[in-house]
Design an enzyme around this catalytic site. Structure first.
Site, mmCIF file in Angstrom:
data_model
loop_
_atom_site.group_PDB
_atom_site.id
_atom_site.type_symbol
_atom_site.label_atom_id
_atom_site.label_comp_id
_atom_site.label_asym_id
_atom_site.label_seq_id
_atom_site.Cartn_x
_atom_site.Cartn_y
_atom_site.Cartn_z
ATOM 1 N N CYS A 134 20.034 15.998 40.976
ATOM 2 C CA CYS A 134 19.577 17.236 41.628
ATOM 3 C C CYS A 134 20.204 18.453 40.947
ATOM 4 O O CYS A 134 21.262 18.362 40.343
ATOM 5 C CB CYS A 134 19.916 17.317 43.108
ATOM 6 S SG CYS A 134 19.393 15.905 44.060
ATOM 7 N N ARG B 33 17.415 17.637 35.830
ATOM 8 C CA ARG B 33 18.319 16.965 36.763
ATOM 9 C C ARG B 33 17.554 16.260 37.884
ATOM 10 O O ARG B 33 18.154 15.601 38.740
ATOM 11 C CB ARG B 33 19.295 17.967 37.374
ATOM 12 C CG ARG B 33 20.155 18.683 36.345
ATOM 13 C CD ARG B 33 21.149 19.585 37.020
ATOM 14 N NE ARG B 33 22.046 18.837 37.860
ATOM 15 C CZ ARG B 33 23.105 18.183 37.445
ATOM 16 N NH1 ARG B 33 23.435 18.191 36.171
ATOM 17 N NH2 ARG B 33 23.871 17.510 38.276
ATOM 18 N N TRP C 145 16.273 14.890 42.974
ATOM 19 C CA TRP C 145 16.029 13.527 42.508
ATOM 20 C C TRP C 145 16.502 12.630 43.632
ATOM 21 O O TRP C 145 17.694 12.569 43.930
ATOM 22 C CB TRP C 145 16.809 13.258 41.228
ATOM 23 C CG TRP C 145 16.533 11.920 40.620
ATOM 24 C CD1 TRP C 145 15.470 11.567 39.844
ATOM 25 C CD2 TRP C 145 17.345 10.746 40.733
ATOM 26 N NE1 TRP C 145 15.573 10.253 39.474
ATOM 27 C CE2 TRP C 145 16.709 9.719 40.002
ATOM 28 C CE3 TRP C 145 18.534 10.456 41.385
ATOM 29 C CZ2 TRP C 145 17.230 8.438 39.909
ATOM 30 C CZ3 TRP C 145 19.058 9.176 41.285
ATOM 31 C CH2 TRP C 145 18.405 8.179 40.551
ATOM 32 N N ASN D 285 23.996 18.559 45.727
ATOM 33 C CA ASN D 285 23.815 17.587 44.649
ATOM 34 C C ASN D 285 24.917 16.560 44.797
ATOM 35 O O ASN D 285 26.087 16.932 44.862
ATOM 36 C CB ASN D 285 23.917 18.314 43.299
ATOM 37 C CG ASN D 285 24.111 17.342 42.151
ATOM 38 O OD1 ASN D 285 23.585 16.237 42.185
ATOM 39 N ND2 ASN D 285 24.860 17.759 41.148
ATOM 40 N N GLY D 286 24.562 15.276 44.875
ATOM 41 C CA GLY D 286 25.588 14.231 45.006
ATOM 42 C C GLY D 286 25.284 13.321 46.178
ATOM 43 O O GLY D 286 24.140 13.232 46.629
ATOM 44 N N GLU E 136 17.761 0.249 21.541
ATOM 45 C CA GLU E 136 17.511 1.674 21.769
ATOM 46 C C GLU E 136 16.006 1.987 21.662
ATOM 47 O O GLU E 136 15.464 2.748 22.457
ATOM 48 C CB GLU E 136 18.354 2.507 20.787
ATOM 49 C CG GLU E 136 18.140 3.998 20.823
ATOM 50 C CD GLU E 136 18.366 4.668 22.186
ATOM 51 O OE1 GLU E 136 18.884 4.023 23.107
ATOM 52 O OE2 GLU E 136 17.980 5.842 22.308
ATOM 53 N N LYS F 175 13.708 3.483 24.718
ATOM 54 C CA LYS F 175 12.881 4.690 24.568
ATOM 55 C C LYS F 175 11.462 4.409 25.035
ATOM 56 O O LYS F 175 10.881 5.179 25.773
ATOM 57 C CB LYS F 175 12.810 5.149 23.100
ATOM 58 C CG LYS F 175 13.987 5.857 22.509
ATOM 59 C CD LYS F 175 14.297 7.216 23.047
ATOM 60 C CE LYS F 175 15.153 7.146 24.270
ATOM 61 N NZ LYS F 175 16.575 7.050 24.120
ATOM 62 N N GLU G 37 11.167 3.724 28.941
ATOM 63 C CA GLU G 37 11.443 4.834 29.861
ATOM 64 C C GLU G 37 10.351 5.896 29.862
ATOM 65 O O GLU G 37 10.117 6.521 30.887
ATOM 66 C CB GLU G 37 12.838 5.441 29.653
ATOM 67 C CG GLU G 37 13.031 6.340 28.475
ATOM 68 C CD GLU G 37 14.444 6.922 28.405
ATOM 69 O OE1 GLU G 37 15.002 7.303 29.435
ATOM 70 O OE2 GLU G 37 14.989 6.998 27.279
ATOM 71 N N HIS H 136 16.085 -19.393 21.476
ATOM 72 C CA HIS H 136 16.845 -20.083 22.527
ATOM 73 C C HIS H 136 16.255 -19.814 23.905
ATOM 74 O O HIS H 136 16.958 -19.914 24.903
ATOM 75 C CB HIS H 136 18.320 -19.675 22.459
ATOM 76 C CG HIS H 136 18.955 -20.088 21.163
ATOM 77 N ND1 HIS H 136 19.292 -21.394 20.884
ATOM 78 C CD2 HIS H 136 19.243 -19.381 20.044
ATOM 79 C CE1 HIS H 136 19.783 -21.465 19.652
ATOM 80 N NE2 HIS H 136 19.759 -20.253 19.120
ATOM 81 N N LYS I 246 17.555 13.565 33.941
ATOM 82 C CA LYS I 246 18.329 13.704 32.709
ATOM 83 C C LYS I 246 19.799 13.408 32.925
ATOM 84 O O LYS I 246 20.453 12.798 32.101
ATOM 85 C CB LYS I 246 18.149 15.134 32.172
ATOM 86 C CG LYS I 246 18.855 15.410 30.854
ATOM 87 C CD LYS I 246 18.245 14.600 29.738
ATOM 88 C CE LYS I 246 18.926 14.850 28.410
ATOM 89 N NZ LYS I 246 18.622 13.764 27.450
HETATM 90 C C1 AGP Z 1 18.331 7.994 27.484
HETATM 91 O O1 AGP Z 1 17.075 8.110 26.931
HETATM 92 C C2 AGP Z 1 18.403 7.883 28.906
HETATM 93 N N1 AGP Z 1 17.634 8.837 29.579
HETATM 94 C C3 AGP Z 1 19.733 7.504 29.556
HETATM 95 O O2 AGP Z 1 19.890 6.161 29.240
HETATM 96 C C4 AGP Z 1 21.032 8.259 29.193
HETATM 97 O O3 AGP Z 1 21.376 8.012 27.867
HETATM 98 C C5 AGP Z 1 22.148 7.804 30.150
HETATM 99 O O4 AGP Z 1 21.777 8.115 31.466
HETATM 100 C C6 AGP Z 1 23.502 8.402 29.825
HETATM 101 O O5 AGP Z 1 23.526 9.789 29.952
HETATM 102 P P1 AGP Z 1 24.715 10.639 29.345
HETATM 103 O O6 AGP Z 1 24.703 10.447 27.869
HETATM 104 O O7 AGP Z 1 24.416 12.040 29.755
HETATM 105 O O8 AGP Z 1 25.990 10.123 29.954
#
Ligand code: AGP
Length: 609
Positions: free
Chosen positions: A2, A27, A74, A100-101, A482, A486, A489, A505, A604
Site C-alpha cells: 500500500c 505499491r 494492495w 500501510n502494513g 529468473e 519474469k 509474473e 529425475h 512492487k
Molecule cells: C521481481 O520481478 C519481483 N516483482 C519480485 O520477485 C521482487 O524481486 C521481490 O519482491 C523482492 O523485492 P526487493 O528487491 O524490493 O526486495
C-alpha cells in the site's frame, strides 16, 4: 504494501494527493481512496481499482481543501472492495486513517472495542481498528489520541490520520513500514516513498521507526517513542522526477530493460578505476574483517534472491568463502548458523521488503556483519546495514524487476572480486580477466537490445502457449529461474525452471508436444551436456528455443530456434543470458493483453510478511 500520501497546505490538496498516489501505484493498485476535512466533517471517497478510477469520483469542484490523506491499496485483510479500501473512519465519522502494513493484534483490539464501546465494524480490514482506537481516545488532541492508540497496536505500520476538528494537521507514525516527510514552503507532505512528493519538493525527512510526525503547513515536528522532539537532517533528493516517468516507451518494463546498459555501466564505472582497482566507499570491510568470516549468507526475495544465487557462484569462485543463499521468508524460521563470523548480505531493490528486513534483523541480533545491496537510497534495509552497496539503477517502477537485477549482479561481481582481493584468494591475472570482461558487458547488452526484433518475433509466434519451461546448467540454471519468474509474473503462463540434469529425475514427465522449452546453453564447459539435454527434450515432442553464444552452431541443428547472444567468458554470461528472457516475457505479456507494468495480485514493494 500500500501507498499513503498526506498533504497540508493552503489549497488544492486533492490535486497534490492524486499526483502522489499515481507515483505510488507500484505499491499496490487494487483500490484507492482519499479523505479531506470539509465543513466540519471528513469527506471520504473510495473506489475499486487504480487512481484513474479515484479521479472520476472526486472531480466535483466542491471536493477539495487544504489538507487531506490518500491511499492506494494492495489487499491483505479483506478483498479489494470499496468498503475495505482506505481511508477508514471512526464511529462518529470525524477521524480518518490511512495505513500501510499489518496490525497483528487487530482481532484482540476489535473485540475490546466491540465489548467496551459497542463499536460496529464495517470492513474486513485490520486498519479499521486504528480509526476506532483513535476515535475512542480523541478528546480534541489528535496527536495525543494517536500516541495512545499506537501503544495498543502490534505489527508493522505507517499511518496517517486527520480529524475534522483539527483541519490544519496530519498526524503520522512509522513502525517497520516506510515513511518520509516532504518539506515545502507553506505546505508539507507525508508519504510512503520519495517519488510521491518529488514533483513538489526535494527536501525530505527520512522517518525512523517508532517516530510520530505532526505536520502542519509551516512545520513538520518529529517525536520519538518517548514523546521527545527529534532533530532530523534534511535529505536532499538529487535524482530527477523524469527518471521515474516512461520517456517515450510504451511501458516502464521495456524502458527499464533498455536502461540496463547505462545502469550496469554506472555501477561499474563509478567503482572501478582505469587500472581495474575497485573502490567501494560505503563498504568498510578490511582484510582483517574478511579473514574473520567463515561463511557468507545471502538472503533476499524473488528476483533479488536470484541475484543472490549468482552471488554464491561469484563469492565462492573469486573469494573462496562458502556461501549459503536463502529466501528471506525461510531464513529466520530455521535457526541458521549465524554468528559474529558471518557476513550477511541482504539484496533488495526497494530496501523495504519486510521478509528481507526481518531476516537482516535476525542476523544482526546474532552478531553478523550486515552488508546490503540496495537500489533505494535511505531505505530501511540500507539504514539498518553496516555497509551498503547501492546499485544506482535509478527508480524501478515496473513490478517485474529487470534493471535492478542486472545491476545487482554487477554489484555481486564487484563485491566478490573485492573480497577475493582482500583475502588474496584470486590471482591478479584472473581478477583482471573478469574486470575486462565486465567492462565489455554494457555494450554487449546493447547488442542484444539492438536485435530485440528476433525475440519479439518468437514471442509473437509462441505467446498462446500455456506451458513454457526453462532449463540450463551452472549459472544458466539461475538465468532459467529468473526468466521463468519474469514470464509467469506478467503473462500468467504456467512455467517452471529446473537444472537441465535434474529434468530426467521426474519433471520430464510434464514435457509433451504442447510444451515450449527454453534451453540455456551459454556455459562453454557444459555445452556438450546441454546439447544432449536438448535431444532428450526434442524426443518428447517439445518445441525448443536455445539461448547460445554466437558461433555455437551445433545447438542450432538440434533445436527449433536459437537466440544468439554475444560471446564472453562463461563467468559473466549471467549478465547477458537474462536479457532475451526479459524481452520474451515482455512481448508475450503484451501480446496476451496483460497489464505489463502492474500484473494482477502483485505489488512492487512487498512490505508485509
Ligand atoms: C521481481 O520481478 C519481483 N516483482 C519480485 O520477485 C521482487 O524481486 C521481490 O519482491 C523482492 O523485492 P526487493 O528487491 O524490493 O526486495
Amino acid at each position: 504494501m500500500c501507498g499513503i500520501v498526506g498533504y497540508v497546505g493552503s489549497k488544492n490538496a486533492k490535486e497534490k494527493i492524486i499526483s502522489g498516489l499515481k507515483s505510488l501505484e507500484y505499491r499496490g493498485y487494487d483500490s484507492a481512496g482519499i479523505a479531506i476535512p470539509i465543513n466540519g466533517s471528513v469527506d471520504v471517497r473510495k473506489c475499486v481499482g487504480g487512481i484513474d478510477n479515484l479521479e472520476k469520483i472526486i472531480d466535483d469542484i466542491n471536493y477539495d481543501g487544504a489538507v487531506g490523506i490518500g491511499h492506494t491499496r494492495w489487499a491483505t485483510h479483506g478483498a479489494p472492495s470499496v468498503i475495505n479500501a482506505h481511508p477508514h473512519i471512526n464511529a462518529s465519522g470525524d477521524i480518518a486513517v490511512v495505513h500501510n502494513g499489518i496490525i497483528e493484534n487487530y482481532t484482540e483490539i476489535k473485540e475490546w472495542l466491540v465489548d467496551s464501546y459497542g463499536i460496529e465494524f464495517k470492513s474486513e480490514t485490520d486498519t479499521e481498528v486504528i480509526a476506532h482506537l483513535i476515535g475512542v481516545y480523541y478528546d480534541g488532541d489528535l496527536h495525543e489520541a494517536v500516541n495512545r492508540a499506537v501503544k495498543k497496536m502490534r505489527g508493522a505500520y505507517a499511518i496517517a490520520a486527520i480529524a475534522a476538528n483539527e483541519p490544519d494537521k496530519i498526524v503520522a507514525v512509522r513502525k517497520d513500514a516506510p515513511l518520509v516527510a516532504g518539506l515545502g514552503k507553506g505546505f508539507n507532505f507525508v508519504a510512503s516513498d520519495i517519488p510521491a512528493v518529488l514533483k513538489y519538493v526535494r527536501e525530505i525527512y527520512l522517518i525512523e521507526n517508532n517516530e510520530t510526525l505532526v505536520i502542519t503547513k509551516d512545520d513538520v515536528k518529529i517525536f520519538d517513542k518517548d514523546g521527545k522532539t527529534v532533530k532530523r537532517d534534511v535529505f536532499h533528493v538529487t535524482w530527477d522526477v523524469d527518471a521515474a516517468e516512461k520517456g517515450g516507451y510504451e511501458h516502464f518494463m521495456i524502458k527499464e530493460i533498455h536502461e540496463q546498459p547505462d545502469g550496469i555501466k554506472d555501477t561499474l564505472n563509478k567503482r572501478v578505476d582505469k587500472d581495474g582497482n575497485i573502490m567501494l566507499d560505503d563498504i568498510k570491510l578490511t582484510a582483517e574483517d574478511v579473514a574473520g568470516f567463515n561463511r557468507v549468507y545471502i538472503v533476499a526475495c524473488g528476483t533479488a534472491y536470484h541475484a543472490g544465487l549468482i552471488g554464491k557462484y561469484t563469492i565462492e569462485k573469486f573469494a573462496g568463502i562458502p556461501v549459503e543463499v536463502d529466501v528471506a521468508s525461510e531464513f529466520r524460521y530455521r535457526d541458521p548458523f549465524v554468528d559474529d563470523k558471518t557476513l550477511f548480505i541482504a539484496i533488495s531493490q526497494s530496501g523495504e521488503t519486510l521478509d528481507t528486513l526481518a531476516a537482516l534483523r535476525e542476523a544482526k541480533s546474532k552478531g553478523a556483519r550486515i552488508l546490503s545491496v540496495v537500489n533505494v537510497v535511505g531505505s530501511s534495509v540500507a539504514r539498518e546495514s553496516d555497509d551498503v552497496f547501492y546499485t544506482w539503477a535509478g527508480p524501478e517502477i515496473s513490478v517485474a524487476s529487470t534493471k535492478a537485477y542486472t545491476t545487482q549482479l554487477a554489484c555481486m561481481y564487484l563485491l566478490s572480486l573485492y573480497i577475493g582481493k582482500l583475502n588474496g584468494h584470486i590471482s591478479d591475472n584472473y581478477y583482471n580477466e573478469i574486470i575486462d570482461a565486465l567492462r565489455d558487458i554494457p555494450e554487449k547488452v546493447q547488442e542484444i537490445l539492438d536485435r530485440k526484433s528476433v525475440v519479439e518475433k518468437l514471442a509473437n509466434t509462441f505467446y498462446k502457449k500455456e506451458k513454457i519451461f526453462f532449463v540450463g546448467r551452472g549459472t544458466d540454471t539461475v538465468a532459467s529461474k529468473e526468466g521463468s519468474l519474469k514470464l509467469k509474473e506478467i503473462s500468467y503462463i504456467n512455467s517452471f525452471a529446473i537444472a537441465a540434469g535434474e529434468l530426467k529425475h521426474g519433471t520430464i514427465a510434464l514435457i509433451d508436444e504442447e510444451t515450449l522449452l527454453f534451453a540455456l546453453a551459454t556455459q562453454d564447459r557444459l555445452f556438450e551436456k546441454m546439447v544432449s539435454n536438448v535431444e532428450e527434450i526434442k524426443a518428447r515432442g517439445a518445441r525448443v528455443i536455445a539461448i547460445a553464444k554466437e558461433g555455437n552452431e551445433q545447438i542450432a541443428e538440434k533445436s527449433d530456434e536459437v537466440i544468439f547472444i554475444p560471446q564472453a567468458i562463461d563467468e559473466v554470461m549471467p549478465l547477458l543470458a537474462i536479457v532475451p528472457l526479459q524481452l520474451f516475457a515482455y512481448y508475450v505479456s503484451k501480446n496476451r493483453g496483460c497489464n505489463v507494468d502492474k500484473p494482477k495480485n502483485l505489488a512492487k514493494s512487498v512490505t508485509v510478511e
